[in-house]
Design an enzyme around this catalytic site. Structure first.
Site, PDB file in Angstrom:
ATOM      1  N   ASP A   1     -50.131 -18.019  45.707  1.00 40.17           N
ATOM      2  CA  ASP A   1     -49.930 -17.195  44.995  1.00 40.17           C
ATOM      3  C   ASP A   1     -48.375 -17.694  45.058  1.00 40.17           C
ATOM      4  OD1 ASP A   1     -50.101 -15.531  42.003  1.00 40.17           O
ATOM      5  OD2 ASP A   1     -48.407 -14.683  43.253  1.00 40.17           O
TER       6      ASP A   1
ATOM      7  N   HIS B   1     -45.503 -11.635  48.442  1.00 36.26           N
ATOM      8  CA  HIS B   1     -45.288 -10.127  48.086  1.00 36.26           C
ATOM      9  C   HIS B   1     -46.753  -9.558  49.006  1.00 36.26           C
ATOM     10  CE1 HIS B   1     -45.389 -11.992  44.351  1.00 36.26           C
ATOM     11  NE2 HIS B   1     -46.365 -10.693  44.245  1.00 36.26           N
TER      12      HIS B   1
ATOM     13  N   ARG C   1     -50.442 -10.714  28.043  1.00 37.62           N
ATOM     14  CA  ARG C   1     -50.758 -11.513  29.268  1.00 37.62           C
ATOM     15  C   ARG C   1     -52.265 -11.069  28.832  1.00 37.62           C
ATOM     16  NH1 ARG C   1     -48.357 -12.681  34.743  1.00 37.62           N
ATOM     17  NH2 ARG C   1     -48.183 -10.988  33.920  1.00 37.62           N
TER      18      ARG C   1
ATOM     19  N   ASP D   1     -50.233  -4.710  38.423  1.00 38.55           N
ATOM     20  CA  ASP D   1     -50.134  -6.875  37.760  1.00 38.55           C
ATOM     21  C   ASP D   1     -51.653  -7.826  38.353  1.00 38.55           C
ATOM     22  OD1 ASP D   1     -48.371  -9.228  36.983  1.00 38.55           O
ATOM     23  OD2 ASP D   1     -47.846  -9.448  39.187  1.00 38.55           O
TER      24      ASP D   1
ATOM     25  N   GLU E   1     -49.498 -22.560  43.833  1.00 42.37           N
ATOM     26  CA  GLU E   1     -49.654 -21.841  42.452  1.00 42.37           C
ATOM     27  C   GLU E   1     -47.477 -22.144  42.656  1.00 42.37           C
ATOM     28  OE1 GLU E   1     -47.920 -18.685  39.150  1.00 42.37           O
ATOM     29  OE2 GLU E   1     -47.800 -18.436  41.166  1.00 42.37           O
TER      30      GLU E   1
ATOM     31  N   HIS F   1     -54.568 -17.064  32.576  1.00 42.40           N
ATOM     32  CA  HIS F   1     -54.731 -15.338  32.778  1.00 42.40           C
ATOM     33  C   HIS F   1     -52.917 -15.800  32.740  1.00 42.40           C
ATOM     34  CE1 HIS F   1     -52.915 -16.565  36.748  1.00 42.40           C
ATOM     35  NE2 HIS F   1     -52.654 -15.897  36.695  1.00 42.40           N
ATOM     36  N   ASP F   2     -52.195 -16.472  33.073  1.00 41.72           N
ATOM     37  CA  ASP F   2     -50.602 -16.190  32.222  1.00 41.72           C
ATOM     38  C   ASP F   2     -50.214 -16.976  31.096  1.00 41.72           C
ATOM     39  OD1 ASP F   2     -49.782 -15.198  34.652  1.00 41.72           O
ATOM     40  OD2 ASP F   2     -49.230 -16.452  35.943  1.00 41.72           O
TER      41      ASP F   2
ATOM     42  N   GLN G   1     -43.778  -4.968  43.927  1.00 41.82           N
ATOM     43  CA  GLN G   1     -44.522  -6.257  44.722  1.00 41.82           C
ATOM     44  C   GLN G   1     -43.080  -6.206  45.209  1.00 41.82           C
ATOM     45  OE1 GLN G   1     -45.316  -7.943  40.836  1.00 41.82           O
ATOM     46  NE2 GLN G   1     -47.135  -8.600  41.478  1.00 41.82           N
TER      47      GLN G   1
HETATM   48  C1  GLC Z   1     -48.729 -15.380  40.007  1.00 41.44           C
HETATM   49  C2  GLC Z   1     -49.712 -15.087  38.552  1.00 41.44           C
HETATM   50  C3  GLC Z   1     -49.703 -14.104  38.711  1.00 41.44           C
HETATM   51  C4  GLC Z   1     -48.618 -12.720  38.874  1.00 41.44           C
HETATM   52  C5  GLC Z   1     -47.322 -13.827  39.908  1.00 41.44           C
HETATM   53  C6  GLC Z   1     -46.785 -12.628  40.608  1.00 41.44           C
HETATM   54  O1  GLC Z   1     -47.458 -16.415  38.701  1.00 41.44           O
HETATM   55  O2  GLC Z   1     -49.856 -16.124  38.812  1.00 41.44           O
HETATM   56  O3  GLC Z   1     -50.061 -13.865  37.139  1.00 41.44           O
HETATM   57  O4  GLC Z   1     -47.766 -12.060  37.510  1.00 41.44           O
HETATM   58  O5  GLC Z   1     -47.525 -14.717  41.129  1.00 41.44           O
HETATM   59  O6  GLC Z   1     -48.049 -12.805  41.624  1.00 41.44           O
END
Ligand code: GLC
Length: 623
Positions: A262, A162, A499, A119, A304, A374-375, A230
């Site tokens: 995150d 996770h 992505r 991921d 985030e 990146h998302d 995860q």
């Molecule tokens: C956050 C990251 C994303 C990832 C997710 C799981 O949202 O920006 O890229 O897939 O966390 O860790």
């Protein structure tokens, strides 16, 4: 004063921010007393181990607590391997970043991930090691120190929600060790998972549907909000808090200055809810913040949470957490509203959302502002906000997906769908800043006017995030107009995840083009963005603590706000259309502008007839 005395002062200062949170979360747990003692010990040990140079930085930041709100702050975000190969490569590219005016660099996930699909590195196997293909921990420290010596603070991701299923804790849980089973959320049968699933939100409905995975060898269901690999941690267990606090202090002592936590919205699960942004998430985050303030005050936290405004603001500390939670959080609404207004040539919803849901200023916190990351872009536009300006939410969201996928008639954009959910109709979008803003289509069509417009869209967006209040984050390659990278479908571990369309390899040849051909796209964007960031640094009204007030312009295409500085306002105006617009000079005077010179272009404004002409995609900062 001795080091020990300094520690005691800080521990006393932040005690009330820390212990009441931990008591509320864990006091009922049988292991609470031992946990508390171990945490105190871990904190002292981390302080003792903290390098002298970082202790000096701690003091500097205690003396200058607004350092991250200053107008000089400019962020740049990249994957180490995609930007420069490895950590050594990054050290060789620091000149490029310094030249761009960067003072904050976000290394995308760089801790040791699991093998295969990880991921994008968010499936971490070891929080105390660097991904081997990037370098060693010693090299990481060397790189962070080199960046710091150039005035750049390093941000890295720390995934709180996770671990990879290959992490040692998960492996031990899988082998049946009771203590480690309690690190995760596992269930002997699917009764509870089915109950939770009734209300819990799905993150990747298309490629990783559901929130639970059954493992035959364990005979158990495991909570897996994101991908199967995860495994969600059990934050109701104080041992998990302790382990993660220790990881946080370990990373801080390697020289990291910004920790990007995150997926913080997912930390706490409760039956009958979406299992997102439960009150305990904020208690955990405030406690972690207090620990950093005591042991490693140079470190700040970026939280985030890509959620709607009402749910996002608490991550910057609201109510009892005011001033005590995240220092930074992504301004997802500003980003979504930017792309929405750009497609619609209509800023009314943007003004409405930003004026009604966001306070003019925050305590000890500010936004991380961005156009792309990146998302994917999820169209987080609520039905209420859409109807407040006469739109239908569902139709507008569908319009935005079609527009940015490039299939809406007349769209200037090129992108791809991400996680189309036929059940909810939700379609998210992938694509690079330049491709979404029209550069790719204009180049394909060989249309110079369309290309000018596209370049202006990118520059207008950067001028907006530079002035709004917060740290503007430049996403790698956007400063050169890098286009969508369609190659990802040919690489199996990435092919399922669009992505990767906007996670290209840095094209350093474009930097050479920018130098040799001033009329080229890379040159125009690079010079433009560099100038915007340099002007930002020279404009004190842009400080993050200065209130931002959304202004009515009376024109759909024009978005405006005032930064209400004590020395007088900065009035910022943006034209979201390819039509010329104008505003009366009186409008600007009424809002406090006295100097009719654009702080961005340093050119006088006004047409001699009492109006301010605004060309297509104009951006204007008036004092
Ligand atoms: C956050 C990251 C994303 C990832 C997710 C799981 O949202 O920006 O890229 O897939 O966390 O860790």
């Amino acid at each position: 004063m001795t080091d020990a005395e300094l520690y005691e002062l800080r521990a006393a200062r932040s005690a009330d921010d820390l212990w009441p949170m931990l008591e509320a979360l864990y006091a009922a747990h049988p292991g609470y007393a031992a946990f508390r003692a171990e945490l105190e010990q871990a904190m002292r040990a981390a302080w003792e181990a903290r390098p002298a140079e970082l202790k000096r930085l701690d003091l500097a930041r205690d003396l200058e607590p607004d350092w991250f709100q200053r107008p000089g702050m400019v962020g740049y975000v990249f994957y180490i391997d995609r930007f420069a190969g490895d950590l050594k490569g990054v050290r060789e590219r620091l000149d490029y970043l310094a030249d761009l005016g960067v003072t904050y660099i976000h290394f995308m996930p760089c801790l040791k991930p699991r093998e295969g699909d990880s991921d994008g590195g968010y499936s971490v196997q070891d929080y105390r090691e660097i991904a081997p293909h990037l370098g060693t921990m010693a090299e990481f420290e060397e790189t962070v120190a080199a960046a710091r010596a150039r005035g750049m603070s390093v941000c890295i991701d720390m995934v709180l929600n996770h671990t990879a299923k290959e992490h040692d804790w998960a492996a031990r849980a899988r082998a049946g060790e009771a203590a480690y089973l309690d690190y995760y959320l596992t269930f002997p049968d699917d009764t509870l998972p089915q109950e939770y699933a009734k209300t819990a939100h799905e993150v990747f409905p298309a490629h990783a549907p559901g929130n639970f995975t059954y493992y035959e060898d364990m005979g158990r269901w495991v909570w897996t909000s994101f991908n199967e690999h995860q495994w969600d941690l059990n934050w109701a267990n104080p041992r998990v808090f302790l382990e993660m606090a220790e990881v946080m202090l370990f990373l801080a002592n390697r020289g990291v200055e910004v920790l990007r936590f995150d997926a913080v919205a997912f930390l706490w699960k409760r039956l009958g809810t979406r299992c997102q942004s439960e009150p305990e998430c904020h208690m955990i985050l405030q406690a972690l913040r207090a620990i950093s303030r005591i042991v490693t005050p140079a470190v700040i936290h970026l939280e985030e949470a890509i959620v709607g405004p009402a749910e996002m603001l608490p991550y910057l500390g609201r109510g009892i957490h005011d001033g005590k939670e995240g220092n930074l959080a992504y301004h997802n609404s500003l980003m979504v509203q930017f792309w929405s207004a750009l497609a619609a040539r209509d800023t009314r919803m943007m003004s409405h959302v930003l004026a009604t849901h966001f306070p003019p200023a925050l305590t000890n916190a500010t936004y991380a502002n961005y156009l792309r990351c990146h998302d994917d872009i999820g169209w987080a536009v609520t039905d209420e906000d859409a109807s407040a300006v006469g739109l239908n939410g569902a139709l507008h969201r569908a319009f935005l997906s079609d527009f940015y996928e490039g299939v809406f008639p007349g769209s200037f954009a090129k992108g791809e769908l991400f996680q189309h959910d036929p059940e909810t109709g939700d379609k998210r979008i992938s694509g690079s800043c330049a491709s979404l803003a029209g550069v790719e289509k204009a180049l394909e069509a060989g249309d110079p006017v369309a290309l000018d417009r596209a370049i202006d869209r990118v520059l207008m967006g950067h001028a907006l995030i530079a002035a709004f209040g917060g740290i503007p984050l430049i996403y790698m390659g956007d400063e050169l107009g890098m286009l969508n990278d369609y190659g990802y479908t040919g690489y199996a571990p990435h092919a399922h995840d669009s992505r990767w369309l906007h996670r290209p390899l840095m094209d350093w040849a474009l930097v050479e083009t920018a130098q040799s051909d001033p009329a080229s796209v890379p040159a125009r964007l690079l010079t433009g963005i560099k100038t915007i960031m340099a002007r930002r640094a020279a404009t004190p009204e842009i400080h993050g603590a200065v209130p931002t007030e959304i202004l009515e312009t009376g024109h759909r295409a024009l978005f405006a706000f005032a930064r209400r500085a004590p020395t007088g306002p900065l009035i910022c105006v943006f034209n979201f259309s390819e039509q010329w617009q104008s505003l009366p000079l009186d409008w600007a005077s009424l809002h406090g502008a006295t100097l009719f010179e654009d702080a961005l272009s340093r050119a006088p404004v006004g047409d001699g007839n009492g109006r301010i002409p605004l060309p297509p995609y104009a951006r204007l900062w008036l004092r």
